[in-house]
Design a protein around this motif. Structure first.
Motif, PDB file in Angstrom:
ATOM      1  N   ASP A   1       0.832  -1.207   0.000  1.00  0.00           N
ATOM      2  CA  ASP A   1       0.000   0.000   0.000  1.00  0.00           C
ATOM      3  C   ASP A   1       0.866   1.257   0.000  1.00  0.00           C
ATOM      4  O   ASP A   1       0.540   2.242  -0.663  1.00  0.00           O
ATOM      5  N   ARG A   2       1.958   1.245   0.756  1.00  0.00           N
ATOM      6  CA  ARG A   2       2.824   2.421   0.817  1.00  0.00           C
ATOM      7  C   ARG A   2       3.424   2.728  -0.551  1.00  0.00           C
ATOM      8  O   ARG A   2       3.469   3.883  -0.979  1.00  0.00           O
ATOM      9  N   PHE A   3       3.887   1.673  -1.242  1.00  0.00           N
ATOM     10  CA  PHE A   3       4.466   1.883  -2.569  1.00  0.00           C
ATOM     11  C   PHE A   3       3.418   2.411  -3.538  1.00  0.00           C
ATOM     12  O   PHE A   3       3.680   3.348  -4.309  1.00  0.00           O
ATOM     13  N   VAL A   4       2.231   1.813  -3.515  1.00  0.00           N
ATOM     14  CA  VAL A   4       1.161   2.242  -4.415  1.00  0.00           C
ATOM     15  C   VAL A   4       0.783   3.695  -4.140  1.00  0.00           C
ATOM     16  O   VAL A   4       0.583   4.497  -5.069  1.00  0.00           O
ATOM     17  N   TYR A   5       0.704   4.048  -2.866  1.00  0.00           N
ATOM     18  CA  TYR A   5       0.363   5.429  -2.505  1.00  0.00           C
ATOM     19  C   TYR A   5       1.425   6.404  -2.990  1.00  0.00           C
ATOM     20  O   TYR A   5       1.102   7.444  -3.591  1.00  0.00           O
TER      21      TYR A   5
END
Length: 204
Positions: free
Chosen positions: A46-50
């Motif tokens: 999720d952090r990478f996608v965000y």
């Protein structure tokens, strides 16, 4: 007025792909008919996608290109994208519309006229119909519907043909009533992606 665009470029989420750099390289070829769709891979955090979504959103804002987030309504809201696209296994269209609000673009997936009608009733602005042709960029897809399938969907919603679409398919998809096309490999696998994009935009 919502900018649905005619050529939707879906970012490459295959191993080794860098969606931010892909978008950065394509934007100089942008016209008002271009839409970017950021499609995260299932195994990305999720952090990478965000973080990638934030960078892509900023790139798109500076050039006036609409950005949609595939499958992830939370990321679309978090990065203030122009909208989202939900597939058959994602949040229901009506729920996605309620979360996004009325001012955002919302796309849904449809393979027949009934599905397209239902999607529009539930709040979709357009439908992505496909796979139109055989494609290797996503596993587990149903059989291609071809231009004849697009022709059955198009009377019920603005229809973006997706799945194996190349430049050579544009004339028959136009005749079928498609509003536009969505492409991955036709751009990501091209020797000169920005040139391939310019050719697709010119064809519409």
């Amino acid at each position: 007025m919502l900018m649905l665009g005619r050529v939707h470029v879906i970012t490459d989420s295959r191993p080794g792909a860098d969606p931010v750099e892909q978008v950065r390289a394509l934007l100089p070829a942008a016209t008002p008919d271009l839409v970017i769709q950021f499609r995260p891979a299932d195994d990305w955090t999720d952090r990478f996608v965000y973080q990638a979504g934030l960078e892509i959103a900023e790139l798109c804002r500076t050039t006036g290109v609409p950005l949609l987030i595939n499958d992830r309504i939370d990321i679309a809201m978090a990065v203030d994208a122009d909208g989202a696209h939900v597939g058959a296994e994602d949040l229901p269209v009506a729920v996605a519309r309620r979360l996004l609000g009325p001012g955002k673009i919302l796309g849904a997936t449809a393979r027949c006229g009934d599905q397209a009608q239902r999607a529009v009733k539930d709040g979709a602005d357009y439908v992505g119909a496909g796979p139109c042709y055989r494609t290797s960029t996503k596993d587990g897809l149903p059989p291609p519907i071809g231009p004849s399938g697009i022709a059955q969907v198009a009377p019920h919603a603005p229809t973006i043909a997706i799945g194996g679409v190349t430049l050579s398919h544009v004339p028959e998809l136009k005749r079928s009533g498609a509003h536009g096309i969505a492409v991955i490999a036709a751009i990501a696998d091209a020797p000169a992606p920005s040139k391939a994009l310019a050719e697709l935009l010119a064809a519409w």
